[in-house]
Design a protein around this motif. Sequence first.
Motif, mmCIF file in Angstrom:
data_model
loop_
_atom_site.group_PDB
_atom_site.id
_atom_site.type_symbol
_atom_site.label_atom_id
_atom_site.label_comp_id
_atom_site.label_asym_id
_atom_site.label_seq_id
_atom_site.Cartn_x
_atom_site.Cartn_y
_atom_site.Cartn_z
ATOM 1 N N ASP A 106 -84.344 -1.644 -0.393
ATOM 2 C CA ASP A 106 -84.593 -2.956 -0.990
ATOM 3 C C ASP A 106 -85.613 -2.777 -2.105
ATOM 4 O O ASP A 106 -86.550 -1.987 -1.982
ATOM 5 C CB ASP A 106 -85.133 -3.928 0.058
ATOM 6 C CG ASP A 106 -84.104 -4.248 1.133
ATOM 7 O OD1 ASP A 106 -82.909 -4.287 0.801
ATOM 8 O OD2 ASP A 106 -84.502 -4.446 2.299
ATOM 9 N N ALA A 107 -85.431 -3.532 -3.183
ATOM 10 C CA ALA A 107 -86.335 -3.404 -4.325
ATOM 11 C C ALA A 107 -86.455 -4.737 -5.051
ATOM 12 O O ALA A 107 -85.693 -5.676 -4.795
ATOM 13 C CB ALA A 107 -85.838 -2.318 -5.275
ATOM 14 N N VAL A 108 -87.422 -4.787 -5.965
ATOM 15 C CA VAL A 108 -87.654 -5.983 -6.783
ATOM 16 C C VAL A 108 -87.440 -5.610 -8.249
ATOM 17 O O VAL A 108 -87.865 -4.532 -8.693
ATOM 18 C CB VAL A 108 -89.092 -6.511 -6.577
ATOM 19 C CG1 VAL A 108 -89.399 -7.634 -7.565
ATOM 20 C CG2 VAL A 108 -89.272 -7.009 -5.152
ATOM 21 N N ILE A 109 -86.761 -6.500 -9.005
ATOM 22 C CA ILE A 109 -86.522 -6.253 -10.428
ATOM 23 C C ILE A 109 -87.822 -6.471 -11.196
ATOM 24 O O ILE A 109 -88.427 -7.550 -11.140
ATOM 25 C CB ILE A 109 -85.421 -7.177 -10.974
ATOM 26 C CG1 ILE A 109 -84.084 -6.886 -10.270
ATOM 27 C CG2 ILE A 109 -85.261 -6.988 -12.487
ATOM 28 C CD1 ILE A 109 -82.951 -7.819 -10.683
ATOM 29 N N VAL A 113 -83.294 -7.142 -4.749
ATOM 30 C CA VAL A 113 -81.950 -6.557 -4.721
ATOM 31 C C VAL A 113 -81.930 -5.419 -3.705
ATOM 32 O O VAL A 113 -82.970 -4.964 -3.242
ATOM 33 C CB VAL A 113 -81.537 -6.014 -6.114
ATOM 34 C CG1 VAL A 113 -81.368 -7.142 -7.108
ATOM 35 C CG2 VAL A 113 -82.561 -4.999 -6.628
ATOM 36 N N ASP A 114 -80.739 -4.988 -3.352
ATOM 37 C CA ASP A 114 -80.614 -3.823 -2.481
ATOM 38 C C ASP A 114 -79.526 -2.915 -3.029
ATOM 39 O O ASP A 114 -78.631 -3.361 -3.751
ATOM 40 C CB ASP A 114 -80.291 -4.237 -1.039
ATOM 41 C CG ASP A 114 -78.986 -5.003 -0.940
ATOM 42 O OD1 ASP A 114 -77.928 -4.365 -0.936
ATOM 43 O OD2 ASP A 114 -79.021 -6.257 -0.870
ATOM 44 N N GLY A 115 -79.615 -1.636 -2.671
ATOM 45 C CA GLY A 115 -78.638 -0.670 -3.155
ATOM 46 C C GLY A 115 -78.818 0.670 -2.488
ATOM 47 O O GLY A 115 -79.525 0.794 -1.482
ATOM 48 N N ILE A 116 -78.167 1.678 -3.071
ATOM 49 C CA ILE A 116 -78.205 3.031 -2.517
ATOM 50 C C ILE A 116 -78.808 3.984 -3.538
ATOM 51 O O ILE A 116 -78.461 3.933 -4.726
ATOM 52 C CB ILE A 116 -76.784 3.498 -2.124
ATOM 53 C CG1 ILE A 116 -76.226 2.606 -1.009
ATOM 54 C CG2 ILE A 116 -76.786 4.958 -1.666
ATOM 55 C CD1 ILE A 116 -74.780 2.878 -0.667
ATOM 56 N N ILE A 117 -79.697 4.852 -3.085
ATOM 57 C CA ILE A 117 -80.294 5.861 -3.967
ATOM 58 C C ILE A 117 -79.218 6.901 -4.317
ATOM 59 O O ILE A 117 -78.632 7.521 -3.439
ATOM 60 C CB ILE A 117 -81.485 6.563 -3.284
ATOM 61 C CG1 ILE A 117 -82.593 5.555 -2.934
ATOM 62 C CG2 ILE A 117 -82.038 7.678 -4.176
ATOM 63 C CD1 ILE A 117 -83.285 4.929 -4.109
ATOM 64 N N VAL A 118 -78.950 7.067 -5.634
ATOM 65 C CA VAL A 118 -77.905 8.000 -6.071
ATOM 66 C C VAL A 118 -78.468 9.241 -6.765
ATOM 67 O O VAL A 118 -77.756 10.216 -6.959
ATOM 68 C CB VAL A 118 -76.889 7.299 -7.010
ATOM 69 C CG1 VAL A 118 -76.054 6.308 -6.234
ATOM 70 C CG2 VAL A 118 -77.594 6.615 -8.183
ATOM 71 N N SER A 157 -79.074 -3.808 -23.370
ATOM 72 C CA SER A 157 -79.216 -2.350 -23.328
ATOM 73 C C SER A 157 -78.744 -1.769 -22.002
ATOM 74 O O SER A 157 -78.673 -0.545 -21.842
ATOM 75 C CB SER A 157 -80.679 -1.947 -23.557
ATOM 76 O OG SER A 157 -81.143 -2.430 -24.792
ATOM 77 N N ARG A 158 -78.452 -2.671 -21.035
ATOM 78 C CA ARG A 158 -77.993 -2.249 -19.701
ATOM 79 C C ARG A 158 -79.008 -1.331 -19.033
ATOM 80 O O ARG A 158 -78.686 -0.242 -18.569
ATOM 81 C CB ARG A 158 -76.619 -1.565 -19.789
ATOM 82 C CG ARG A 158 -75.531 -2.533 -20.234
ATOM 83 C CD ARG A 158 -74.254 -1.855 -20.631
ATOM 84 N NE ARG A 158 -73.283 -2.826 -21.128
ATOM 85 C CZ ARG A 158 -72.174 -2.527 -21.766
ATOM 86 N NH1 ARG A 158 -71.895 -1.264 -22.017
ATOM 87 N NH2 ARG A 158 -71.355 -3.464 -22.174
ATOM 88 N N LYS A 159 -80.251 -1.814 -19.046
ATOM 89 C CA LYS A 159 -81.329 -1.064 -18.418
ATOM 90 C C LYS A 159 -82.111 -1.980 -17.483
ATOM 91 O O LYS A 159 -82.280 -3.177 -17.763
ATOM 92 C CB LYS A 159 -82.280 -0.472 -19.467
ATOM 93 C CG LYS A 159 -81.654 0.662 -20.275
ATOM 94 C CD LYS A 159 -82.637 1.226 -21.268
ATOM 95 C CE LYS A 159 -82.035 2.369 -22.076
ATOM 96 N NZ LYS A 159 -82.984 2.917 -23.070
ATOM 97 N N MET A 160 -82.580 -1.382 -16.393
ATOM 98 C CA MET A 160 -83.304 -2.142 -15.385
ATOM 99 C C MET A 160 -84.335 -1.235 -14.729
ATOM 100 O O MET A 160 -84.048 -0.082 -14.430
ATOM 101 C CB MET A 160 -82.295 -2.636 -14.332
ATOM 102 C CG MET A 160 -82.864 -3.478 -13.232
ATOM 103 S SD MET A 160 -81.632 -3.751 -11.899
ATOM 104 C CE MET A 160 -80.212 -4.342 -12.810
ATOM 105 N N SER A 161 -85.548 -1.764 -14.546
ATOM 106 C CA SER A 161 -86.544 -1.011 -13.779
ATOM 107 C C SER A 161 -86.855 -1.809 -12.510
ATOM 108 O O SER A 161 -86.873 -3.040 -12.519
ATOM 109 C CB SER A 161 -87.812 -0.765 -14.601
ATOM 110 O OG SER A 161 -88.438 -1.982 -14.934
ATOM 111 N N LEU A 162 -87.073 -1.057 -11.433
ATOM 112 C CA LEU A 162 -87.243 -1.675 -10.123
ATOM 113 C C LEU A 162 -88.519 -1.186 -9.466
ATOM 114 O O LEU A 162 -89.084 -0.159 -9.842
ATOM 115 C CB LEU A 162 -86.045 -1.337 -9.221
ATOM 116 C CG LEU A 162 -84.649 -1.665 -9.758
ATOM 117 C CD1 LEU A 162 -83.596 -1.000 -8.898
ATOM 118 C CD2 LEU A 162 -84.430 -3.167 -9.806
ATOM 119 N N GLY A 163 -88.962 -1.907 -8.450
ATOM 120 C CA GLY A 163 -90.114 -1.498 -7.671
ATOM 121 C C GLY A 163 -89.856 -1.684 -6.186
ATOM 122 O O GLY A 163 -89.218 -2.663 -5.780
ATOM 123 N N ILE A 164 -90.318 -0.722 -5.401
ATOM 124 C CA ILE A 164 -90.198 -0.820 -3.941
ATOM 125 C C ILE A 164 -91.459 -1.431 -3.344
ATOM 126 O O ILE A 164 -91.404 -2.238 -2.421
ATOM 127 C CB ILE A 164 -89.957 0.576 -3.322
ATOM 128 C CG1 ILE A 164 -88.608 1.144 -3.770
ATOM 129 C CG2 ILE A 164 -89.997 0.488 -1.799
ATOM 130 C CD1 ILE A 164 -88.344 2.551 -3.265
#
Length: 346
Positions: free
Chosen positions: A268-271, A219-224, A278-285
Amino acid sequence: KLGDIVNLYVEERENIKGELILSRKKAKLIESWDNIQKGLDNDEVIEGFVKRRTKGGLIVDVYGIETFLPGSQIDVKPIRDYDIYVNKALEIKVIKINYSNDNVVVSHKVLIEKDLEAKKEKILEKLEIGQVLEGSVKNMTSFGVFVDLGGGIDGLLHITDISWGRVNHPQDILKLDEKIKVVVLDYNNKDKRISLGMKQLTEQPWNSLDEKLDIGSEVDGIIVNVADYGAFLELTPGVEGLIHVSEMSWSTHLRSAQDFVNIGDEVDAVILTLDRESRKMSLGIKQISPDPWTDITSKYPIGSKHSGLVRNFTNFGVFIELEEGIDGLVYISDLSWTKKVKHPTE
């Protein structure tokens, strides 16, 4: 004109010529003060004329006497532009008279409040949780927005209910006097407190998250947000995942998340884990690039020569980083053929 009957004030009973000395001006002044006192005593509505603005309010001409209308007494809502009232007639009530310094304080707000109180009760009677209303942004604070719902009724739109996404301050999303639609989340009849929501008018972003996304998906996104322990990556407004600092690099050396990412970075990151309920997700770069240990034997065969960075000393040897994620140990006995080394710092 000839024939008019007017009130006069006797200044002197008789002058040298035996005439009364009279004053129309003083008579009018006395009449004005009498009318102002009467207005206070009888709680009367009086029409005044706004002459000019002054520090903290307006100067209003009432029966020829300058009175003070404080900014807080102009309207039930805060007034930011006093000039719109200048050179206009305005209904007021006298609320205070100080004869020692000829000071009169008037209010326009009290006229509105009585009318609003009746309207407010009617609106509150019909108020229901889940009801959608339209209002305007009245005031902003760091914790939320006060919304004018009309009829003198305000509701609090908490910062967490403005958007499904992360909001640092309401002014990032809304503007003063902006018309917005809100939904009633809660209503306390005793305190007349109304809790409002805006994000609830749109679907929860997690519900529309791509069903194909699963553990291992890129996935990709923006650091908030960035903290020492990790960073939050926003995939879409309202959907965030935590990238723990240990998942930012294959290196085993402890560092802070600020060493790897900053707010606003596109990443870019990996789930790694995903819990939709629970609407929770951890990611790894680091998982975007291969684990450097996977081809360690081909990259660093026995007998090959390399250079690296000294990372740590122990009594028994030195740890050298050949590349990020790959550390090797040089035993103290392998530091020199000729010199007896007691500690690697030698």
